[in-house]
Design a protein around this motif. Structure first.
Motif, PDB file in Angstrom:
ATOM      1  N   LYS A 128       0.830  -1.211   0.000  1.00 41.46           N
ATOM      2  CA  LYS A 128       0.000   0.000   0.000  1.00 41.46           C
ATOM      3  C   LYS A 128       0.862   1.257   0.000  1.00 41.46           C
ATOM      4  O   LYS A 128       0.598   2.206  -0.745  1.00 41.46           O
ATOM      5  CB  LYS A 128      -0.943   0.001   1.212  1.00 41.46           C
ATOM      6  CG  LYS A 128      -2.066  -0.992   1.083  1.00 41.46           C
ATOM      7  CD  LYS A 128      -2.927  -1.012   2.342  1.00 41.46           C
ATOM      8  CE  LYS A 128      -3.968  -2.112   2.238  1.00 41.46           C
ATOM      9  NZ  LYS A 128      -4.715  -2.283   3.475  1.00 41.46           N
ATOM     10  N   GLU A 129       1.906   1.269   0.820  1.00 41.01           N
ATOM     11  CA  GLU A 129       2.804   2.428   0.871  1.00 41.01           C
ATOM     12  C   GLU A 129       3.522   2.623  -0.462  1.00 41.01           C
ATOM     13  O   GLU A 129       3.674   3.749  -0.940  1.00 41.01           O
ATOM     14  CB  GLU A 129       3.822   2.266   2.003  1.00 41.01           C
ATOM     15  CG  GLU A 129       3.220   2.388   3.378  1.00 41.01           C
ATOM     16  CD  GLU A 129       4.197   2.048   4.496  1.00 41.01           C
ATOM     17  OE1 GLU A 129       5.364   1.697   4.208  1.00 41.01           O
ATOM     18  OE2 GLU A 129       3.783   2.107   5.669  1.00 41.01           O
ATOM     19  N   GLY A 130       3.942   1.535  -1.065  1.00 42.34           N
ATOM     20  CA  GLY A 130       4.613   1.610  -2.358  1.00 42.34           C
ATOM     21  C   GLY A 130       3.688   2.135  -3.442  1.00 42.34           C
ATOM     22  O   GLY A 130       4.081   2.959  -4.272  1.00 42.34           O
ATOM     23  N   LEU A 131       2.437   1.679  -3.425  1.00 46.23           N
ATOM     24  CA  LEU A 131       1.462   2.148  -4.415  1.00 46.23           C
ATOM     25  C   LEU A 131       1.217   3.650  -4.263  1.00 46.23           C
ATOM     26  O   LEU A 131       1.107   4.362  -5.255  1.00 46.23           O
ATOM     27  CB  LEU A 131       0.153   1.376  -4.294  1.00 46.23           C
ATOM     28  CG  LEU A 131      -0.925   1.726  -5.316  1.00 46.23           C
ATOM     29  CD1 LEU A 131      -0.420   1.503  -6.739  1.00 46.23           C
ATOM     30  CD2 LEU A 131      -2.177   0.897  -5.066  1.00 46.23           C
ATOM     31  N   LYS A 132       1.139   4.116  -3.022  1.00 46.95           N
ATOM     32  CA  LYS A 132       0.963   5.566  -2.798  1.00 46.95           C
ATOM     33  C   LYS A 132       2.108   6.359  -3.417  1.00 46.95           C
ATOM     34  O   LYS A 132       1.897   7.417  -3.983  1.00 46.95           O
ATOM     35  CB  LYS A 132       0.881   5.870  -1.295  1.00 46.95           C
ATOM     36  CG  LYS A 132      -0.436   5.552  -0.661  1.00 46.95           C
ATOM     37  CD  LYS A 132      -0.406   5.916   0.820  1.00 46.95           C
ATOM     38  CE  LYS A 132      -1.625   5.395   1.533  1.00 46.95           C
ATOM     39  NZ  LYS A 132      -1.546   5.616   2.963  1.00 46.95           N
ATOM     40  N   LYS A 133       3.312   5.831  -3.278  1.00 43.68           N
ATOM     41  CA  LYS A 133       4.489   6.536  -3.784  1.00 43.68           C
ATOM     42  C   LYS A 133       4.536   6.591  -5.311  1.00 43.68           C
ATOM     43  O   LYS A 133       5.052   7.532  -5.887  1.00 43.68           O
ATOM     44  CB  LYS A 133       5.769   5.891  -3.255  1.00 43.68           C
ATOM     45  CG  LYS A 133       5.962   6.117  -1.769  1.00 43.68           C
ATOM     46  CD  LYS A 133       7.235   5.463  -1.291  1.00 43.68           C
ATOM     47  CE  LYS A 133       7.406   5.692   0.207  1.00 43.68           C
ATOM     48  NZ  LYS A 133       8.624   5.061   0.717  1.00 43.68           N
ATOM     49  N   VAL A 134       4.026   5.593  -5.978  1.00 44.05           N
ATOM     50  CA  VAL A 134       4.139   5.538  -7.442  1.00 44.05           C
ATOM     51  C   VAL A 134       2.791   5.647  -8.160  1.00 44.05           C
ATOM     52  O   VAL A 134       2.735   5.608  -9.385  1.00 44.05           O
ATOM     53  CB  VAL A 134       4.851   4.248  -7.912  1.00 44.05           C
ATOM     54  CG1 VAL A 134       6.254   4.184  -7.363  1.00 44.05           C
ATOM     55  CG2 VAL A 134       4.054   3.008  -7.528  1.00 44.05           C
ATOM     56  N   GLY A 135       1.739   5.805  -7.401  1.00 48.92           N
ATOM     57  CA  GLY A 135       0.384   5.821  -7.981  1.00 48.92           C
ATOM     58  C   GLY A 135       0.155   6.850  -9.059  1.00 48.92           C
ATOM     59  O   GLY A 135      -0.644   6.645  -9.969  1.00 48.92           O
ATOM     60  N   ASP A 136       0.835   7.971  -9.001  1.00 50.12           N
ATOM     61  CA  ASP A 136       0.632   9.042  -9.980  1.00 50.12           C
ATOM     62  C   ASP A 136       1.553   8.932 -11.194  1.00 50.12           C
ATOM     63  O   ASP A 136       1.530   9.779 -12.080  1.00 50.12           O
ATOM     64  CB  ASP A 136       0.832  10.415  -9.318  1.00 50.12           C
ATOM     65  CG  ASP A 136      -0.244  10.706  -8.292  1.00 50.12           C
ATOM     66  OD1 ASP A 136      -1.377  10.199  -8.468  1.00 50.12           O
ATOM     67  OD2 ASP A 136       0.038  11.431  -7.320  1.00 50.12           O
ATOM     68  N   LEU A 137       2.381   7.904 -11.223  1.00 52.32           N
ATOM     69  CA  LEU A 137       3.324   7.771 -12.332  1.00 52.32           C
ATOM     70  C   LEU A 137       2.658   7.299 -13.620  1.00 52.32           C
ATOM     71  O   LEU A 137       3.181   7.514 -14.696  1.00 52.32           O
ATOM     72  CB  LEU A 137       4.465   6.811 -11.962  1.00 52.32           C
ATOM     73  CG  LEU A 137       5.376   7.287 -10.836  1.00 52.32           C
ATOM     74  CD1 LEU A 137       6.415   6.210 -10.549  1.00 52.32           C
ATOM     75  CD2 LEU A 137       6.049   8.588 -11.226  1.00 52.32           C
ATOM     76  N   GLY A 138       1.521   6.648 -13.503  1.00 52.56           N
ATOM     77  CA  GLY A 138       0.807   6.208 -14.712  1.00 52.56           C
ATOM     78  C   GLY A 138       1.309   4.993 -15.229  1.00 52.56           C
ATOM     79  O   GLY A 138       1.498   4.118 -15.679  1.00 52.56           O
TER      80      GLY A 138
END
Length: 154
Positions: free
Chosen positions: A144-154
C-alpha cells in the motif's frame, strides 16, 4: 556486424542459454514411463494412473477459475513459467506440466490463509521472501505504501 555484436552483448547470457539448451540432450518420460519410473509392478502403475486422472478431474473442478486466470496470465508473467518449470525433476516435467497447473489466484489473505478466486481457503506454506521475512500484514502495508508513492506515475 555492429548490430549482431550489439545484440550478443546486450543479450549474451539469454542468447547463450537458448543456444546451449538446444545442444544439451534432454529427455522426458512418456506417459507410460511417468508412472513406472521406479520399476513398480503393472498393478501399482495402473493404480497411479487412475489416481492421477481422478486428482486432475477434482483439481479442475475445485480450482476452475484459478485455472482460467492462469491460462490468461501464462504468456505474460515470467514468474509463472519459471515456477512451473523449475519445481519438477526434468524427466517428469513435461507430463506433469501438461497435467497440472499449480497457479493460485488469490483474492485476499488473513494471516497465513489465502482465499482464492474459487472461494477455497488455503494455507500458504511457501510464501514469498517478503512474506516470510516480514509477515503478511507488514507485506500488505508495504504494498500500500509503495502504491501511494508511485500511484501518480501512470
Amino acid at each position: 556486424y555492429v548490430l549482431l555484436f550489439t545484440l550478443l552483448q546486450t543479450n549474451s547470457l539469454s542468447t547463450t542459454i537458448r543456444i546451449v539448451s538446444h545442444l544439451v540432450p534432454s529427455y522426458s518420460f512418456s506417459k507410460y514411463m511417468f508412472f513406472r519410473a521406479d520399476g513398480c509392478s503393472e498393478k501399482v502403475a495402473k493404480k497411479r494412473e487412475k489416481a492421477f486422472e481422478q486428482l486432475k478431474e477434482k483439481w479442475g473442478k475445485k480450482f476452475q477459475h484459478s485455472l482460467e486466470y492462469s491460462q490468461a496470465f501464462r504468456s505474460g508473467f515470467s514468474d509463472l513459467r519459471f515456477a512451473a518449470s523449475n519445481r519438477v525433476f526434468l524427466p517428469f516435467r513435461k507430463h506433469l506440466t501438461d497435467w497440472c497447473d499449480p497457479t493460485t489466484v488469490v483474492e485476499k489473505t488473513d494471516g497465513m490463509n489465502l482465499t482464492d478466486v474459487d472461494g477455497n481457503v488455503l494455507t500458504d506454506i511457501a510464501g514469498s521472501y517478503g512474506v516470510n521475512v516480514c509477515g503478511y500484514d507488514n507485506y500488505k502495508k508495504f504494498l500500500k505504501e509503495g502504491l501511494k508513492k508511485v500511484g501518480d506515475l501512470g
